[in-house]
Design a protein around this motif. Structure first.
Motif, PDB file in Angstrom:
ATOM      1  N   ASP A  69       0.821  -1.213   0.000  1.00  0.00           N
ATOM      2  CA  ASP A  69       0.000   0.000   0.000  1.00  0.00           C
ATOM      3  C   ASP A  69       0.858   1.267   0.000  1.00  0.00           C
ATOM      4  OD1 ASP A  69      -2.218  -1.609   0.028  1.00  0.00           O
ATOM      5  OD2 ASP A  69      -2.702  -1.278   2.147  1.00  0.00           O
ATOM      6  N   ALA A  70       2.006   1.204   0.676  1.00  0.00           N
ATOM      7  CA  ALA A  70       2.869   2.383   0.782  1.00  0.00           C
ATOM      8  C   ALA A  70       3.725   2.598  -0.458  1.00  0.00           C
ATOM      9  CB  ALA A  70       3.769   2.252   2.006  1.00  0.00           C
ATOM     10  N   LEU A  71       4.181   1.519  -1.086  1.00  0.00           N
ATOM     11  CA  LEU A  71       5.247   1.649  -2.083  1.00  0.00           C
ATOM     12  C   LEU A  71       4.896   1.194  -3.501  1.00  0.00           C
ATOM     13  CD1 LEU A  71       8.292   0.444   0.065  1.00  0.00           C
ATOM     14  CD2 LEU A  71       7.480   2.793  -0.305  1.00  0.00           C
ATOM     15  N   TYR A  72       3.781   0.485  -3.658  1.00  0.00           N
ATOM     16  CA  TYR A  72       3.439   0.019  -5.012  1.00  0.00           C
ATOM     17  C   TYR A  72       2.821   1.156  -5.826  1.00  0.00           C
ATOM     18  CZ  TYR A  72       1.769  -2.846  -8.829  1.00  0.00           C
ATOM     19  OH  TYR A  72       1.568  -3.385 -10.072  1.00  0.00           O
ATOM     20  N   PRO A  73       3.209   1.322  -7.101  1.00  0.00           N
ATOM     21  CA  PRO A  73       4.215   0.537  -7.822  1.00  0.00           C
ATOM     22  C   PRO A  73       5.620   0.851  -7.306  1.00  0.00           C
ATOM     23  CG  PRO A  73       3.431   2.349  -9.182  1.00  0.00           C
ATOM     24  CD  PRO A  73       2.589   2.353  -7.951  1.00  0.00           C
ATOM     25  N   TYR A  74       6.415  -0.204  -7.124  1.00  0.00           N
ATOM     26  CA  TYR A  74       7.738  -0.052  -6.541  1.00  0.00           C
ATOM     27  C   TYR A  74       8.669   0.706  -7.472  1.00  0.00           C
ATOM     28  CZ  TYR A  74       5.711  -3.749  -3.694  1.00  0.00           C
ATOM     29  OH  TYR A  74       4.867  -4.472  -2.898  1.00  0.00           O
ATOM     30  N   ALA A  75       9.477   1.587  -6.889  1.00  0.00           N
ATOM     31  CA  ALA A  75      10.461   2.326  -7.676  1.00  0.00           C
ATOM     32  C   ALA A  75      11.457   1.344  -8.282  1.00  0.00           C
ATOM     33  CB  ALA A  75      11.190   3.336  -6.786  1.00  0.00           C
ATOM     34  N   PRO A  76      11.996   1.664  -9.448  1.00  0.00           N
ATOM     35  CA  PRO A  76      12.975   0.767 -10.082  1.00  0.00           C
ATOM     36  C   PRO A  76      14.124   0.446  -9.133  1.00  0.00           C
ATOM     37  CG  PRO A  76      12.347   2.528 -11.592  1.00  0.00           C
ATOM     38  CD  PRO A  76      11.734   2.864 -10.263  1.00  0.00           C
TER      39      PRO A  76
END
Length: 274
Positions: A69-76
């Motif tokens: 919930d906090a980070l998706y979509p995840y940074a490369p």
């Protein structure tokens, strides 16, 4: 910040973040202040963290969902490592469970909660003494073959247990308790260093017994640093394969931990603490 390649291909900064503390009391239930927990995770990535440690058992399950919930979509380049192999009947209660059906179910659940097709690093949280590790790792082998897991690690294991597991599949990381004051697993750390496996110490911020306090305090004052920062800096200097995952619920404390990567202990200071 120095980096390490997990399994030879996952390059991560050596100062990561452990998300366990973002669970409820007794590592049970969701974060008490979810907005703050989300802010801490986002601040960690903004500060350069690209290796985040979680587990199916944290919550259980709530922690993985929180990270998504906090980070998706995840940074490369951001790697979320998770673990399986515990039952959590209640707060503060941890029961190893290496039954293959349980491991299979936990892997599938982690994939869904983290919202990924592949778990870059999945670690067996504990070896269940009641189940042969070869059986426990059966579903893991299948998940690797299916592309659902890229790399596999172990937690709280001896050299003999690592070598037994390696007869089933490659092991790229070991997560054992280790810090300035608790070096029970020194031999395992040295083994992983020789093998170029990642060593991920849990409980890394413990600064050691009373007799070390004066030494740490003097060195910390010299570097205008905190005791915790010196404890982390010592670990970073101890071996090049150590990946740190200090946890915190505070954005300010997170920033303090991150500054440990800037501290370079001299060989004399390292020897004094060692």
């Amino acid at each position: 910040m120095s980096t390490f390649r997990i399994g030879g291909d996952l390059e991560v900064n050596r100062l990561g973040y452990g998300a366990m503390q973002l669970s409820g009391k007794g590592v049970f239930g969701d974060a008490v202040d979810r907005d703050n927990a989300v802010a801490v995770l986002r601040a960690a990535v903004a500060a350069g963290v690209n290796f985040i440690d979680t587990a199916e058992a944290y919550g259980p399950r709530y922690n993985e969902t929180l990270i998504k919930d906090a980070l998706y979509p995840y940074a490369p380049g951001v790697i979320v490592a998770t673990k399986g192999g515990f039952d959590r009947p209640g707060p503060g209660t941890w029961v190893p469970n290496g039954e293959p059906a349980v491991i299979h179910s936990q892997i599938e659940g982690s994939l869904k909660r983290l919202h990924v097709n592949t778990i870059d690093l999945w670690q067996l949280h504990r070896i269940d003494p009641k189940v042969p590790v070869e059986e426990t790792l059966g579903p893991v082998v299948e998940a690797v073959a299916a592309g659902k897991i890229r790399h596999v690690g172990l937690s709280e294991v001896t050299i003999e247990q690592i070598e037994r597991a390696e007869k089933v599949l490659p092991i790229v990381s070991v997560q054992n308790r280790y810090n300035l004051g608790d070096r029970q697993w020194e031999e395992v750390l040295d083994y992983t260093t020789r093998r170029n496996m990642a060593f991920i110490p849990w409980y890394p911020l413990a600064s050691g017994p009373q007799k070390l306090e004066d030494k740490i305090g003097a060195i910390a004052a010299r570097h205008k640093a905190t005791t915790a920062q010196i404890a982390l800096a010592w670990l970073l200097k101890r071996a090049p394969n150590i990946l740190l995952i200090p946890g915190t619920k505070s954005v300010d404390h997170l920033a303090e931990n991150m500054r440990a990567a800037e501290i370079e202990l001299s060989d004399e200071e390292f020897a004094e603490l060692s």
